[in-house]
Every structure is written in structure tokens, then in C-alpha cells.
Design a protein around this motif. Structure first.
Motif, PDB file in Angstrom:
ATOM      1  N   LEU A  11       0.839  -1.194   0.000  1.00  0.00           N
ATOM      2  CA  LEU A  11       0.000   0.000   0.000  1.00  0.00           C
ATOM      3  C   LEU A  11       0.874   1.244   0.000  1.00  0.00           C
ATOM      4  O   LEU A  11       1.690   1.448   0.898  1.00  0.00           O
ATOM      5  CB  LEU A  11      -0.925  -0.011   1.216  1.00  0.00           C
ATOM      6  CG  LEU A  11      -1.925   1.140   1.317  1.00  0.00           C
ATOM      7  CD1 LEU A  11      -2.862   1.141   0.118  1.00  0.00           C
ATOM      8  CD2 LEU A  11      -2.713   1.047   2.612  1.00  0.00           C
ATOM      9  N   GLN A  12       0.693   2.100  -1.021  1.00  0.00           N
ATOM     10  CA  GLN A  12       1.534   3.285  -1.163  1.00  0.00           C
ATOM     11  C   GLN A  12       0.844   4.550  -0.661  1.00  0.00           C
ATOM     12  O   GLN A  12       1.400   5.281   0.158  1.00  0.00           O
ATOM     13  CB  GLN A  12       1.945   3.458  -2.631  1.00  0.00           C
ATOM     14  CG  GLN A  12       2.816   2.320  -3.146  1.00  0.00           C
ATOM     15  CD  GLN A  12       3.237   2.515  -4.588  1.00  0.00           C
ATOM     16  OE1 GLN A  12       2.713   3.388  -5.295  1.00  0.00           O
ATOM     17  NE2 GLN A  12       4.167   1.699  -5.045  1.00  0.00           N
ATOM     18  N   GLU A  13      -0.371   4.823  -1.154  1.00  0.00           N
ATOM     19  CA  GLU A  13      -1.070   6.051  -0.752  1.00  0.00           C
ATOM     20  C   GLU A  13      -2.577   5.802  -0.732  1.00  0.00           C
ATOM     21  O   GLU A  13      -3.079   4.880  -1.382  1.00  0.00           O
ATOM     22  CB  GLU A  13      -0.762   7.198  -1.727  1.00  0.00           C
ATOM     23  CG  GLU A  13       0.669   7.704  -1.675  1.00  0.00           C
ATOM     24  CD  GLU A  13       0.906   8.814  -2.671  1.00  0.00           C
ATOM     25  OE1 GLU A  13       0.984   9.988  -2.250  1.00  0.00           O
ATOM     26  OE2 GLU A  13       0.986   8.511  -3.872  1.00  0.00           O
ATOM     27  N   THR A  14      -3.268   6.649   0.001  1.00  0.00           N
ATOM     28  CA  THR A  14      -4.737   6.657  -0.005  1.00  0.00           C
ATOM     29  C   THR A  14      -5.213   8.092  -0.175  1.00  0.00           C
ATOM     30  O   THR A  14      -4.634   9.029   0.395  1.00  0.00           O
ATOM     31  CB  THR A  14      -5.295   6.070   1.302  1.00  0.00           C
ATOM     32  OG1 THR A  14      -4.767   6.800   2.418  1.00  0.00           O
ATOM     33  CG2 THR A  14      -4.959   4.592   1.441  1.00  0.00           C
ATOM     34  N   PHE A  15      -6.286   8.276  -0.960  1.00  0.00           N
ATOM     35  CA  PHE A  15      -6.838   9.595  -1.214  1.00  0.00           C
ATOM     36  C   PHE A  15      -8.355   9.534  -1.054  1.00  0.00           C
ATOM     37  O   PHE A  15      -8.986   8.607  -1.566  1.00  0.00           O
ATOM     38  CB  PHE A  15      -6.511  10.081  -2.633  1.00  0.00           C
ATOM     39  CG  PHE A  15      -5.052  10.234  -2.900  1.00  0.00           C
ATOM     40  CD1 PHE A  15      -4.365  11.354  -2.473  1.00  0.00           C
ATOM     41  CD2 PHE A  15      -4.359   9.254  -3.575  1.00  0.00           C
ATOM     42  CE1 PHE A  15      -3.026  11.499  -2.721  1.00  0.00           C
ATOM     43  CE2 PHE A  15      -3.008   9.381  -3.827  1.00  0.00           C
ATOM     44  CZ  PHE A  15      -2.331  10.513  -3.394  1.00  0.00           C
ATOM     45  N   PRO A  16      -8.950  10.521  -0.385  1.00  0.00           N
ATOM     46  CA  PRO A  16     -10.425  10.597  -0.360  1.00  0.00           C
ATOM     47  C   PRO A  16     -10.933  11.291  -1.617  1.00  0.00           C
ATOM     48  O   PRO A  16     -10.491  12.393  -1.968  1.00  0.00           O
ATOM     49  CB  PRO A  16     -10.708  11.426   0.896  1.00  0.00           C
ATOM     50  CG  PRO A  16      -9.478  12.259   1.079  1.00  0.00           C
ATOM     51  CD  PRO A  16      -8.316  11.480   0.526  1.00  0.00           C
ATOM     52  N   ILE A  17     -11.835  10.617  -2.329  1.00  0.00           N
ATOM     53  CA  ILE A  17     -12.431  11.188  -3.541  1.00  0.00           C
ATOM     54  C   ILE A  17     -13.854  11.610  -3.193  1.00  0.00           C
ATOM     55  O   ILE A  17     -14.698  10.783  -2.833  1.00  0.00           O
ATOM     56  CB  ILE A  17     -12.432  10.179  -4.690  1.00  0.00           C
ATOM     57  CG1 ILE A  17     -10.991   9.925  -5.125  1.00  0.00           C
ATOM     58  CG2 ILE A  17     -13.256  10.679  -5.868  1.00  0.00           C
ATOM     59  CD1 ILE A  17     -10.867   9.006  -6.300  1.00  0.00           C
ATOM     60  N   THR A  18     -14.138  12.894  -3.267  1.00  0.00           N
ATOM     61  CA  THR A  18     -15.443  13.437  -2.867  1.00  0.00           C
ATOM     62  C   THR A  18     -16.059  14.215  -4.022  1.00  0.00           C
ATOM     63  O   THR A  18     -15.423  14.472  -5.046  1.00  0.00           O
ATOM     64  CB  THR A  18     -15.295  14.356  -1.646  1.00  0.00           C
ATOM     65  OG1 THR A  18     -14.407  15.440  -1.974  1.00  0.00           O
ATOM     66  CG2 THR A  18     -14.741  13.589  -0.462  1.00  0.00           C
ATOM     67  N   SER A  19     -17.283  14.590  -3.858  1.00  0.00           N
ATOM     68  CA  SER A  19     -18.006  15.412  -4.836  1.00  0.00           C
ATOM     69  C   SER A  19     -18.609  16.612  -4.112  1.00  0.00           C
ATOM     70  O   SER A  19     -18.941  16.535  -2.930  1.00  0.00           O
ATOM     71  CB  SER A  19     -19.102  14.590  -5.517  1.00  0.00           C
ATOM     72  OG  SER A  19     -19.881  15.413  -6.341  1.00  0.00           O
ATOM     73  N   ASP A  20     -18.753  17.672  -4.826  1.00  0.00           N
ATOM     74  CA  ASP A  20     -19.323  18.891  -4.235  1.00  0.00           C
ATOM     75  C   ASP A  20     -20.843  18.857  -4.151  1.00  0.00           C
ATOM     76  O   ASP A  20     -21.460  19.757  -3.579  1.00  0.00           O
ATOM     77  CB  ASP A  20     -18.901  20.125  -5.051  1.00  0.00           C
ATOM     78  CG  ASP A  20     -17.389  20.283  -5.041  1.00  0.00           C
ATOM     79  OD1 ASP A  20     -16.771  19.817  -4.064  1.00  0.00           O
ATOM     80  OD2 ASP A  20     -16.846  20.853  -6.004  1.00  0.00           O
TER      81      ASP A  20
END
Length: 1041
Positions: free
Chosen positions: A173-182
Motif C-alpha cells: 500500500l503506497q497512498e490513499t486519497f479521499p475522492i469526494t463530490s461537491d
């Protein structure tokens, strides 16, 4: 497949001569070679002819043929094949070298070869898997999708709460990102699907907010949202993306929603832009551009077209995909009407023509195989159906075997096989311990068992079944994804992700045993290699050719054989097992005695030591928790002179209790020294301790402990005495080598109880094992990754020193002959050629030389002739003349430095040292491509003369010798034309006489005495010693009186 069935696969044609079988895509190098062998080309008719040749007119009479008779008769009777080929077949059958064979020997050999081919064929069909492994994820909700990015070789996983995880190709596991919408807050937002747009380096994510966001992977910002498609009529819950590999501008994004609608966006200029940028949009290239679905339907965007249909009539679309070979969009629902719909694109590319399949109870998923032209469906009714896309009335095949609804299917395209995945429930009861448990009714727990099946499509049979269990939860969601390129199978259970990785392709790896090999020995009398495995099987191999001679199965039932040993005469084999017994065998497979080491209990045996009149067995203690007593012994003693029964009980160990823990290894030094190691990292030497003090002239029995603090790195796995170093008690130096924890090797002086040297042999490899040759010139070490290293220790640690040596000896060779842990090492010298034999948990046994020799694997299809590669190494015929002249000049330079007598000795010795100058063989087909992590280290010492002479010999063999040309006429030299001028006798001249020297008696002036000959200090010391001796003798006389 049995041998009988395999025999039917022989050529059955009536035409004489070999027949070439059809070539397939999965044929390996070994199969290519195997089809060329004579025994594999013989037909049934040929075998009938051979059988008649061995039949005798007299009953009960066995006809035997010599090699000459066999080759002569077979060429005449069979009608094809050369005498050389039949001669090779005879040599393979006549393993014992009796000089003759009969029909029974020939058929036994053929059946054994057919059995090997059958096992090899099975290995190519059924994949082998590693243990199930759970990956450390950070997702807090259900995992919705797993994809692989070919461009960057990364895996992406996305969960329901919008967390995107990036994994390396090594699944770290290298990175984690939260993907959100407006559009809405995060707690009201769910991610439903994820696809990768490989041709434009983007990903598309679908949300419950009825929108699809496109993220640029090459953006300076972390996953910047480039496009946002809004205004969809239903929530998209599944997506798929395809692009034309010949024209990357042509691509299709298809998705299905909860209203039963299937929609697709056909891009025509994807490399330029997915959507047209409106004039009112911001000029900033990094800003998100919003596209309304109504705009696409109206045709405002000229770079894309919209395709859609509503044939599913309000049912949730569970899966959707576009297939280029059918030029159709395939979608499915869980409804029994219009379960699968194929939306064919017409010539205009803007209209769809629908075909639907009605499947009872509906399906969860599907997959399409282009080459087989089959659609596989995962039925809710526990069945896997195979459909022809153009036949909707009934399936072409039904696969039965699952006891619950099938939730996923996926084709193994390369092998033309099919995976199916189902969910079952099993009830396990646990004991009620408290009254509270009875009130709460906690008498049992239910777990979810996921069953994975692998199907052979051609025969429509299940060839493999794998069960994976997970604890039950109320909201259960399971995801299935198979990455065929890397042989990785991902299974998710809610927010947990499990990996089932395929082992290396069995068709490309040679197996010596069916199970992991545990021990290997060499019998110098029979020139055979003996190996054992975890399946209680013992095999015998010829060291010269690698051919298997015989095999003993079930030696200890189903128990693992942990170690083996040969007696002093090498006529008996001792096998130690985890069942707590040691058995003594002859080489015909007869068990003469069983040594009851564990006293009728199962204990692990680590080593068997054969002493002159004693057999010592070391291993693990067995503790009985019921009686609070130790049942097994760390050291068990047996005396062969008392072997008068089949079951032998152990005798009393008189060495006392020196170990309070398990003994991992031991070593014996004649006449009476035994060294053992135990788990608390302590070495113990038991035997006679010889003192070097001039007064102490007697030997005393002793037990010595010596240990050293090496920061936890001294867990010993192997011990080895350097028996050639016999004078270390006087001169000092190391005479014991140990290895084990953290890859360290240590050299000890057991007489001084001193650690002399310590070096890191294998960095980061964990525990290692080792072996040395009889002359203690070389040390071989092996690690858990299958790497082997050969060290020159002939002049290492020969003298004692106050400071510990940390410099490693000269590394001769480093290579990786195995893919898994090396379990045993053995060094032998058949015919004076030093060889290294290694066994591994990857089920293989390898043999090689010291320096750059080829690596052979016992069990490979092509047998070797080891003398051809060690005694007469092949030389490249395309050597340039400069290399030859360079070798000749080097030889002449080194030869001039040699004494004539020394040169002759070295020339004779070179025959025994030819092993170290062998080139790797290019025509030996191992069937395995091993990684070369590092080559041999550069030589820091000058090359020994044996190597120079060896090079010169190979250079002379490369020279072409022809007929000598006639020499032109040469003028006679002057001394031949006028010999009197050069050779006439000169008159003798008168020379003065030299007077004779006077004799010693005449010239001696005085007699020599001791005072003039020796220094005064020595004479005074001698005089005092005489006086002291006279005084003592006088005192003795007085005492007697």
C-alpha cells in the motif's frame, strides 16, 4: 489420468515410423524435447512387435537381450529408428547396468515415463495457489472495485465511503486519497463503481449523486477532477470502458443504473478531448468542466455519441460491458426476464438492435470469451450456464457443482478455463460455558464459506475447488477479480481484501518430488543421490545422468521424513520422521529395524549421528501437559550391537542432562567429540578435552559450554567440523563452523572456546544452512529464498587472533537454483569432480559444480552426462584468433615461471580440478528461467596455474591442424661448408700449476673447546642445571637411607 489411459495416447496408426503430434500453444520446452524421444514415438503396433521379439517358444522362459542384440533386432523388427536411438533406450532401461534387459524391464520403464508425462500434463492444467493472504487495507466500508493500471503497474481499490487506495505491483500500500463530490456531503455520498481510461490516463468514478467524475492521473494536483458529468436520470451502479488498440481515439464508456437503463458514450476523439469545452468555460486548464447529460443527448458535443436502451424495464443493471468482437453492449440483471441483453450496434453506429436471454431466477454476473465465442452466466439457481451469443433458446452447456447461488464468473482466457465463485453457509457449534450464554442463546455461530471452482470448458468438468471462510455479517458484500496477467485472484469481504496468488507455472518448472524435499544424501559407493520429502517418499537418482532408479513410498505412513543418514559402510539408510521413529533400510526397500525414539509418541527428529559403536538421535523434547512430565528426550542413544529385534528401544544417555531445550543440530568429531546446539543459542561440546600444557599428559572427560552475545543473531541451524584441520589444538585456528539466524556464519576454536570469525553470508535472508567438502576447501550456504553461495575457506581463519574477524572469505559463486527455501545441502566428489547437491521446498533437487557449471535438476526430461560438461567443457567454435593468441601467450608466460617437476604435477592435478573451469551448458534444457541476482565476485587473487593450463588446452583444441607445407631450399650454414675453420683443435698452452692446500692437521693451531664455541650465558645456565640435578639426586639418596 492413469498409465493405462496414457498408453492409449500413443500413436495407434498402422504406418511404421514416428508420427509428429499436433503442436499446441501450451507446449513447453520439455514437451518439445519429449516428442523427439524414441520411446514417445513408438506406436502400439510397434510395441506389439517388440513384445513378440521377447516371447519365448518355451513356457516360463524369460528372454534377455544384450545391448548389441537389442539394437540389431529392434531396427529389423520395428522397421524404423537408428541403432543409436535404440542404444540410448537400452541404456535408460538398464539402470542397474546389468548388460541385458527383458520385456518386464522395458515395460516398467515405459509405464514410468508415461506416468511422468501424465503428472506433467496435470500440472499444466490445474494451477497451483499459494496460501490465502489478507492485505492491510485502510478502507472502512465495502470495497466496490479493484482495477489494475497497465501504464503505471499499479492496483487501485475504491470503497463505498470514497477512499481510493493505490498499491504497487508488489501489493504494498503506497497512498490513499479521499475522492469526494461537491454535490452532497460526504456522509450522504457513496461511490458505486470505478473504471480506468487507459488510453487517456484517467479514471472515472460513479457516485450515488447521479454523476460521473473523470480524474486526470497526470495532473500536477493529486487526482484532479477534469470532467464532471451530471444530470443523469438514475444512479449509475456499474461501468465499463473499452478503447480500440489500433485507434485510441475510438472508445466507449458504458454504464447501467438502478432504473434498468443501459447507456453508452462513444468517444471519437478521446486523445484530444473527451468532451468539447464550452466558450463560457474558464481558461484555466486545471479547472473542472461540468457537462450536463441533457447536452450530450441534444448532440451539443460533436466528439461523442450517445447510445441507450431500456429493455431491462426497471430492474437494477448489475453488470455492463462492451465487446468489440461482437460489437455489442452486454448487460445483465437479477430478473428472470431479459436477464442478459445484447445490444448490437448497427451500421450507423448510433442505433442498437437488442437480443435477450431469459434465465430462471436471473443472474448475478457474466463474462465473454472471444476465442470460444461463449458467454458464461453466474446463476442465482446455483448453476453456471454457457451460452452461444446467437442462440437464445437454451445454453450450450451447464456446469453443476455449487450448493449456493453463484455471484461471479470470469474466464481464464489463456487456459480456456472458467472461474466461478459462490457463497455458502455452514453452522459450527461451540460449547456453552456460562448461564449467560444459555440465556443469550449463544450456542453456535454461522460463518460464510466462499467456494471457488475452476472448470475445464472443453470437458465441462470441475477440475479444482477452493474454499475460503469469513465471519458472517448482516450486510454482506463480496467482490471477485482475477488479474490474469499476474496470476492474482482478489476476493473482498466487505472492507477486507484477500489475495490468492498463483504459484509459478508448473509447466515451466521441473519437480523432482511431488512434495517439498526435506533431505538429500550422496552414496559414494553406488554414486547415487538419495532424497526424501514431506510425503514420506524416498527416491534414488544416478548422479551421472539424473535418472531416477527407484522410489520407496509411505516409508513412515503419512508422516514427514525430517532427516536421513547413511551408516559408516554406506550400505544402510536411516530415515527419521515426525512420527518419533527412525527406520533402518537396505537399498532394496526392506526395513530391518525401527528405533523407538519418541517412546511410542510423535516427536520431531532433527538429526541422526552415526558414531563408531553408537547412533545418536537429536531433536525436540515432547512434553505431556496431562502428567506434567517430559516424555521425549533431546538426545537418544542406540547401540547397533544390541539390535537383535525389529523394534529397538533407546538406551540410557550417560552424558547427563546438558540441554534443557530442543536440540536443533549436532556434529561429531572423531574420536569422541560431539557438539550440539539448543534453542537458547548455546553451543555445547561433549567429549575428551586435550590440554596443551606440557605437564598435563593425561586426557580427562569433560563437557564444555561456550556461548557468545551476537545481539540475537546466533540461532544455530547447522554445525560442521573442519576435520582436515587436525593441529588446531596446538597451532590454533578455527575447527568448527556454525550458521543460522540472520544469515551469519561463524568460525570457532572449540579448544579455546573462542569465536574467531563472523561474517554476514546472506543479508536479510533469515536462517541459512550450509555444507562443506571433505577437504574443507569450500563452504556452501543456502537461504530461504533459494539462493546458493560458494565460499573459499581453505585459508580462512587458520590462526588464532585476539580480535574477531568480520571480513568474509572469498566468494566464488552466487546464484539462485531454487524458487523456495533450500532445505538440505550436500557436497560430493564423484570421479574427483566437486559437486554441490541442493534440495528445496519447491520440490526440486539440483546439482552443479563450483565455478560457473550448469545447473541440472533431477527429474528433468533430458538426462545429462555429467562427465561431458565437467571433464570436457565445450568451447565456442567461433572464437576469434585474437582470443586464442591471448590464451597461448598467457600460458607461455605462466609456464616459464614453473619448475619442470612442479609443472608435471600440476598438469596431472588439472584433471581433478577441471570442475572449476566449466562453462554453462547451452544445450541442457532446464525448463526453468532463474533470476541472476549477482554474478561471481571479481577475483582478487592471482589465478592458479591449473586454470591457466586449462585455458591453454582449450585454446589448442580450437586450432586446426593440416598437412605441413614443403619447406623451400635453404643454403647451408658456413660451419658446414668450412668445418676446419670452426672445429679444428687448438694447441694446448702451458698453464701454471696451482699448489695444493695444506691439510687441516697441519694448519690447526689449537683444539676447539665449549667455552670458545658457545656463549657464556648458555654455559652458565647448563652448569646451574647440572648442579641442581646433582643436589636433587643427593637428596633422594639421603631420603632412601
Amino acid at each position: 489420468m492413469s498409465c493405462q489411459k496414457a498408453a492409449l495416447e500413443l500413436n495407434t496408426g498402422s504406418q511404421p515410423g514416428p508420427k509428429s503430434p499436433e503442436r499446441t500453444e501450451d507446449v513447453t520446452a520439455f514437451e518439445d524435447y519429449g516428442t523427439g524421444l524414441l520411446e514417445n514415438q513408438l506406436s502400439v503396433c510397434d510395441f506389439v512387435k517388440i513384445q513378440k521379439a521377447f516371447e519365448s517358444p518355451e513356457p516360463r522362459k524369460i528372454i534377455c537381450m544384450s545391448r548389441e542384440d537389442f539394437t540389431q533386432k529392434m531396427t529389423e523388427i520395428v522397421g524404423w529408428g537408428t541403432k543409436e536411438e535404440y542404444g540410448e533406450l537400452f541404456d535408460k532401461v538398464d539402470v542397474a547396468q546389468d548388460g541385458f534387459i527383458n520385456w518386464e524391464k522395458l515395460t516398467s520403464f515405459i509405464l514410468l515415463e508415461l506416468n511422468k508425462q501424465d503428472e506433467r500434463a496435470k500440472a499444466t492444467v490445474v494451477p497451483q495457489w499459494k496460501d490465502l493472504e489478507f492485505l492491510p487495507v485502510k478502507h472502512k466500508d465495502n470495497i466496490q472495485k479493484v482495477i489494475f493500471l497497465k501504464s503505471s503497474s499499479h492496483y487501485l481499490t475504491i470503497s463505498k465511503e470514497g477512499l481510493l487506495a493505490i498499491w504497487g505491483e508488489n501489493l504494498k500500500l503506497q497512498e490513499t486519497f479521499p475522492i469526494t463530490s461537491d454535490a452532497t456531503k460526504l456522509k450522504h455520498l457513496w461511490v458505486t463503481s470505478l473504471v480506468s481510461l487507459e488510453n487517456v490516463n484517467k479514471i472515472a468514478v460513479a457516485f450515488t449523486s447521479k454523476e460521473i467524475c473523470f480524474y486526470d492521473l497526470l495532473s500536477k494536483e493529486e487526482f484532479a477532477c477534469q470532467y464532471k458529468l451530471q444530470g443523469l436520470k438514475g444512479t449509475p451502479i456499474c461501468m465499463d470502458y473499452w478503447y480500440d488498440p489500433l485507434d485510441a481515439n475510438e472508445s466507449i464508456l458504458s454504464f447501467g443504473d438502478i432504473t434498468g437503463k443501459v447507456q453508452a458514450i462513444a468517444f471519437t476523439a478521446a486523445l484530444i478531448s473527451l468532451f468539447e469545452r464550452p466558450a463560457s468555460a474558464c481558461e484555466d486548464g486545471e479547472a473542472t468542466m461540468t457537462i450536463n447529460w441533457a447536452e450530450l443527448l441534444s448532440g451539443c458535443h460533436k466528439c461523442c455519441d450517445i447510445l441507450e436502451h431500456k429493455l431491462h424495464q426497471g430492474d437494477w443493471v448489475r453488470q455492463v460491458t462492451y465487446n468489440a468482437s461482437l460489437d455489442a453492449i452486454i448487460s445483465s440483471t437479477t430478473s428472470n426476464t431479459n436477464s442478459v441483453v445484447l445490444a448490437w450496434r448497427e451500421k450507423s453506429k448510433k442505433h442498437l438492435h437488442m437480443t435477450s436471454f431469459n434465465i430462471a431466477q436471473g443472474i448475478h454476473a457474466f463474462d465473454y470469451h472471444a476465442r470460444l465465442n461463449l458467454i458464461a452466466t453466474a446463476g442465482i439457481n446455483n448453476k453456471v450456464c454457457l451460452w452461444n451469443p446467437y442462440v437464445v433458446s437454451k445454453p450450450v452447456g451447464v456446469l453443476w457443482g455449487h450448493s449456493a447461488s453463484v455471484i461471479a464468473v470470469q474466464f481464464f482466457v489463456e487456459r480456456k478455463q472458467l472461474f466461478s465463485f459462490s457463497k455458502d453457509k455452514f453452522l459450527f457449534l461451540r460449547r456453552v460455558r456460562t448461564e449467560q450464554d444459555r440465556i443469550l442463546n449463544n450456542e453456535g455461530m454461522t460463518i460464510i464459506s466462499n467456494v471457488l471452482r475452476l472448470w475445464d470448458i472443453q470437458h465441462q468438468l470441475s477440475i479444482q475447488r477452493i474454499a475460503c471462510s469469513f465471519p458472517e455479517s448482516q450486510d454482506f458484500r463480496c467482490l471477485f477479480h482475477f488479474d490474469e496477467a499476474h496470476g492474482r485472484l482478489f476476493i473482498s469481504f466487505n472492507n477486507r481484501l484477500a489475495l490468492l496468488a498463483m504459484k509459478s507455472d508448473a509447466s515451466k518448472r521441473v519437480k523432482s518430488h511431488e512434495k517439498a524435499v526435506t533431505c538429500v544424501l550422496y552414496n559414494s559407493i553406488l554414486k547415487q543421490v538419495i532424497s526424501s520429502d514431506t510425503g514420506s517418499t524416498v527416491s534414488f537418482w544416478m548422479i551421472d545422468t539424473g535418472q531416477k532408479i527407484k522410489q520407496f513410498t509411505g516409508c513412515h505412513g503419512n508422516a514427514e521424513i525430517s532427516t536421513m543418514a547413511l551408516d559408516a559402510n554406506e550400505t544402510r539408510l536411516l530415515t527419521g520422521s515426525t512420527d518419533g521413529t527412525v527406520k533402518i533400510w537396505d537399498f532394496n526397500g526392506y526395513c530391518h529395524h525401527t528405533l523407538n525414539v519418541g517412546q511410542d509418541g510423535a516427536v520431531d527428529i532433527s538429526q541422526i549421528l552415526i558414531l563408531k559403536k553408537t547412533i545418536l538421535v537429536t531433536g525436540w523434547e515432547r512434553y505431556d501437559y496431562a502428567s506434567w512430565k517430559t516424555i521425549g528426550r533431546a538426545i537418544t542413544v542406540f547401540r547397533p550391537q544390541n539390535f537383535n529385534q525389529f523394534f529397538i528401544q533407546p538406551e540410557e544417555w550417560k552424558g547427563g542432562i546438558q540441554h534443557h531445550h530442543d536440540i536443533l543440530c549436532a556434529a561429531f568429531l572423531p574420536p569422541q567429540t560431539v557438539v550440539t546446539d539448543t534453542k537458547p543459542q548455546k553451543l555445547l561440546s561433549a567429549g575428551r578435552s586435550h590440554s596443551t600444557h606440557p605437564v598435563a599428559d593425561q586426557s580427562t572427560m569433560g563437557v564444555r559450554n561456550f556461548e557468545i552475545d551476537t545481539e540475537g543473531k546466533n540461532a544455530v541451524m547447522r554445525l560442521c567440523f573442519l576435520k582436515v584441520r587436525k593441529n588446531t589444538a596446538v597451532t590454533g585456528g578455527a575447527n568448527l563452523v556454525s550458521c543460522g539466524g540472520s544469515g551469519y556464519v561463524r568460525f570457532w576454536d572449540i579448544y579455546k572456546k573462542q569465536l574467531l570469525a563472523e561474517f554476514l553470508a546472506h543479508s536479510g535472508a533469515g536462517t541459512i544452512i550450509m555444507s562443506t567438502d571433505k577437504m574443507n576447501r569450500y563452504l556452501t550456504t543456502g537461504d530461504l529464498d533459494g539462493w546458493l553461495k560458494i565460499w573459499n575457506i581453505e585459508e580462512y581463519c587458520l590462526n588464532s587472533s585476539k580480535n574477531k574477524i568480520t571480513k568474509a572469505p572469498t566468494l566464488i559463486r552466487s546464484f539462485q537454483p531454487h524458487e523456495d527455501r533450500i532445505s538440505s545441502l550436500e557436497m560430493c566428489e564423484p570421479g574427483g569432480q566437486l559437486l554441490i547437491i541442493s534440495s528445496s521446498a519447491d520440490c526440486s533437487i539440483c546439482v552443479t559444480g563450483v565455478c560457473n557449471a550448469p545447473v541440472w535438476i533431477f527429474g528433468q526430461a533430458k538426462h545429462w552426462h555429467i562427465e561431458n560438461y565437467l571433464f570436457l567443457p565445450k568451447r565456442d567454435t567461433n572464437l576469434v584468433e585474437n582470443d586464442i593468441q591471448k590464451e597461448i601467450s598467457l600460458f607461455s608466460k605462466e609456464e616459464s615461471c614453473l619448475d619442470p617437476t612442479e609443472h608435471s604435477l600440476l598438469n596431472k592435478k588439472n584433471k581433478d580440478d577441471s570442475t572449476y573451469n566449466v562453462r554453462p551448458s547451452e544445450d541442457i534444457n532446464l525448463g526453468i528461467k532463474y533470476k541472476e541476482r549477482s554474478t561471481c565476485m571479481k577475483e582478487t587473487q592471482k589465478p592458479y596455474y591449473g586454470e591457466v593450463i586449462k585455458k591453454s588446452f582449450s585454446a589448442f583444441r580450437s586450432l586446426s591442424i593440416g598437412v605441413l607445407e614443403e619447406l623451400p631450399e635453404v643454403n647451408k650454414p658456413a660451419f658446414l661448408l668450412d668445418p676446419e675453420k670452426y672445429f679444428r683443435e687448438e694447441p694446448e698452452e702451458e698453464r701454471p700449476q696451482i699448489p695444493e692446500a695444506p691439510s687441516l692437521f697441519e694448519t690447526l693451531k689449537a683444539v676447539f673447546d665449549e667455552k670458545n664455541l658457545f656463549p657464556k650465558e648458555i654455559l652458565d645456565h647448563e652448569r646451574k642445571a647440572k648442579q641442581l640435578c646433582q643436589e636433587k639426586s643427593c637428596e633422594v639418596k639421603k631420603n632412601k637411607k
